[in-house]
Design an enzyme around this catalytic site. Structure first.
Site, mmCIF file in Angstrom:
data_model
loop_
_atom_site.group_PDB
_atom_site.id
_atom_site.type_symbol
_atom_site.label_atom_id
_atom_site.label_comp_id
_atom_site.label_asym_id
_atom_site.label_seq_id
_atom_site.Cartn_x
_atom_site.Cartn_y
_atom_site.Cartn_z
ATOM 1 N N GLU A 399 0.871 -1.181 0.000
ATOM 2 C CA GLU A 399 0.000 0.000 0.000
ATOM 3 C C GLU A 399 0.905 1.228 0.000
ATOM 4 O OE1 GLU A 399 -2.683 2.486 3.215
ATOM 5 O OE2 GLU A 399 -2.835 0.293 3.271
ATOM 6 N N GLU A 404 -2.668 11.890 2.471
ATOM 7 C CA GLU A 404 -3.496 11.411 3.582
ATOM 8 C C GLU A 404 -3.598 12.514 4.631
ATOM 9 O OE1 GLU A 404 -4.067 7.395 6.282
ATOM 10 O OE2 GLU A 404 -2.050 7.957 5.636
#
Length: 636
Positions: A399, A404
């Site tokens: 990932e 974010e």
């Protein structure tokens, strides 16, 4: 007793009968080995040999198909073995153990058919019936000396059958050897000529451009609750419902007010009229523009001016002290007709907010990934992300978090999450301008006592015992204001991630405001959508011409992180609330809200005005891939 097809020594065995019981079976004589010399050698014409070869080849193919089919169909667990044994009954004297055929050396077609599983697929049933005839293809006469191939009109002696088996096996083996030799030599020469040693090390060429109304063509829309691991306080809506409630739009900048109104609309029994929602939305836009709302008719058009002001950080005070952020809004060159993709959120009567999650249709194992963001979700309880993942094989295929946001955090981060053996300890300060996230206070697995040793989060393994669960290796931009509310106040920015396993690195940049972009990247994005410009004449992004990245990760051969950790991932864009990240940090990041609402979910359910900022405004997403060129070719 049981005999191996190529051995004369008897082997004791217990054969399972169709009802699951076992029975001991014995045969008086061993079969003739398939390669045993035959004397005298029977005479077979060339035509008969050719016909027999074709016949045996077809039957071998049918046997392979049947065996493959049996692997995927529930039935008698001995069925596959019985089919194999039945296929050997062409050899005289081979006994096929079965409770129903004691004393006989072969299975009849009806008996074999009873052993095969019944399929709901009519085509497979037909295949099994055909196999039961094709495998048990002979009947013996009274003397047991001749066999007739059913439906083929050919009569063979036992010696002829054995000879045919020998010829077929030797022929097949010879063919395999010849094909293998020719394949290795011939294909190698052809490959060397037609397919030189090429690698994806050429210039970057645009592969996908997600803009305007075509944006959603590149994504599937996930619907439902968040995963158990993330546990976000939102419900992901399907695209039609999301459009109907106004949280998904493709429009020019005038649609921004509508997105904000949807985010703060009242859903309770005592709902105010739409003017309340509009006023709240305008307050948010005014703050976004760096201005205080003055009276009922605040002019929010000033957001396109260049202004510098000091504004309150919407309740993100630390211990009751207001923080102020120097803000510059530079958006004056925006085309008023320029289209943007809006991905918003909205409150619900049940508590969790309606949100959107887009999952890319294309799987990637390398590339240059760029997102041009003009606004991103921000504020207490928010957890937006633009990332790469293979959710069905996580964390095996890795990932990569490109963007974010968590609550009021204002530093850009890039995080990698993997299985074991992926460390960034060898990355030095010379490789990047940023630093590393830290891990401190990790509870001891046995005693539960927090370990106050401060460590840098350089291990990408999601369950490293000295880091927070699923923290991974996290590079941080040292420049404040590259994400969240400060980013929005500057009119957004451009995030870039280069995933280049051939050159053995993953690198990340953020450029905010847009004027900070290097000329090469700015021109590449400007020309990306120009239809009247030939692809070969367009500027190609070249990260080697850009400033040093804030995030740098060594992967591949010669590093501490094999590149196989990252593969087959797709892009995801979503907005979550609370959950395992922003929810766990709620009491630290939102102390003012924590005093009134004990949990993050309760705060989000209260539908606070600041969640008017919980939306994406995206100019576009751009994916580039390096061209495949001969390995020794040099590129500019």
């Amino acid at each position: 007793m049981k005999y191996d097809a190529n051995e004369t020594t008897p082997l004791t065995t217990a054969a399972r009968s169709p009802d699951g019981l076992t029975s001991s079976c014995e045969a008086e004589e061993a079969p003739t080995p398939i390669f045993a010399a035959l004397s005298p050698e029977p005479t077979i014409s060339v035509e008969e040999k050719a016909r027999l070869f074709d016949q045996q080849r077809r039957e071998a193919d049918e046997l392979s198909v049947a065996l493959l089919a049996l692997e995927n169909i529930d039935g008698d667990e001995m069925a596959e073995e019985e089919v194999l044994r039945a296929s050997l009954s062409l050899e005289p004297g081979v006994f096929v153990p079965s409770r129903n055929h004691r004393g006989n050396n072969r299975l009849s077609s009806s008996s074999l058919n009873s052993l095969l599983p019944k399929s709901q697929n009519s085509r497979l049933n037909f295949l099994f019936e055909s196999m039961s005839v094709g495998l048990d293809q002979t009947d013996m006469d009274d003397q047991g000396s001749r066999r007739r191939g059913r439906g083929r009109g050919i009569i063979f002696s036992d010696a002829e059958v054995a000879s045919m088996n020998k010829l077929v096996v030797m022929g097949v083996l010879s063919a395999i050897v010849v094909v293998a030799i020719v394949g290795v030599i011939g294909f190698g020469e052809i490959t060397a000529i037609a397919f030189p040693n090429v690698q994806p090390v050429g210039e970057y060429k645009i592969t996908e451009m997600h803009e305007g109304n075509a944006f959603f063509d590149f994504y599937n829309v996930y619907e439902g609750k968040d995963s158990a691991g993330s546990n976000g306080f939102q419900l992901y809506a399907n695209i039609n419902y999301a459009k109907s409630i106004g949280i998904v739009k493709v429009a020019d900048a005038s649609a921004e007010l509508g997105i904000r109104m949807a985010a703060v609309r009242d859903v309770g029994d005592d709902a105010d009229d739409e003017n309340t929602a509009e006023t709240t939305a305008m307050e948010g836009m005014a703050n976004h523009a760096g201005r205080k709302l003055q009276g009922d008719g605040a002019d929010v058009k000033g957001q396109k001016d260049v202004t510098e002001d000091s504004i309150n950080n919407n309740g993100s005070d630390n211990g009751g002290t207001d923080e102020t952020i120097s803000m510059i809004t530079i958006d004056g060159d925006t085309d008023p007709k320029e289209e943007f993709v809006y991905l918003g959120t909205a409150p619900t009567t049940d508590g969790p907010r309606d949100s959107i999650r887009l999952e890319g249709k294309t799987r990637w194992s390398r590339g240059l990934f760029i997102i041009d963001v003009r606004h991103m979700p921000a504020g207490c309880g928010t957890w937006p992300a633009f990332w790469l993942t293979d959710e069905n094989n996580w964390p095996v295929n890795g990932e990569i978090d490109i963007v974010e946001g968590v609550n009021y955090q204002s530093e850009a981060k890039t995080a990698l999450h993997t299985t074991k053996v992926c460390s960034m300890e060898s990355v030095t300060e010379e490789d990047m301008t940023g630093g590393w996230d830290t891990a401190v206070g990790i509870p001891d697995a046995k005693t539960g006592i927090p370990d106050m040793t401060m460590r840098y989060a350089k291990d990408c393994f999601v369950y490293n015992k000295h880091q927070w669960v699923n923290q991974g290796c996290v590079a941080m931009d040292k420049q404040e204001g590259a994400i969240g509310i400060p980013l929005n106040q500057k009119g957004g920015g451009v995030y870039v991630l280069e995933w280049d396993p051939i050159n053995r690195h993953i690198r990340s940049w953020v450029f905010t405001p847009h004027q900070e972009m290097p000329e090469n990247l700015s021109e590449a994005l400007r020309q990306a959508g120009m239809k009247d410009l030939d692809e070969d004449d367009k500027i190609r992004p070249n990260p080697d011409l850009w400033p040093k990245p804030y995030g740098y990760f060594k992967i591949g051969e010669g590093t501490d992180c094999p590149s196989k950790h990252f593969k087959n991932m797709r892009l995801v864009i979503n907005t979550a609330f609370c959950g395992s990240v922003s929810g766990n940090r709620y009491f630290m990041d939102c102390p003012k809200q924590f005093q009134e609402y004990p949990t993050c979910n309760q705060y989000v359910q209260s539908n606070p005005k600041e969640l008017a900022e919980a939306y994406w405004k995206i100019k576009g997403v751009y994916v580039y891939q390096r061209a495949w060129v001969p390995e020794d070719t040099e590129t500019d």
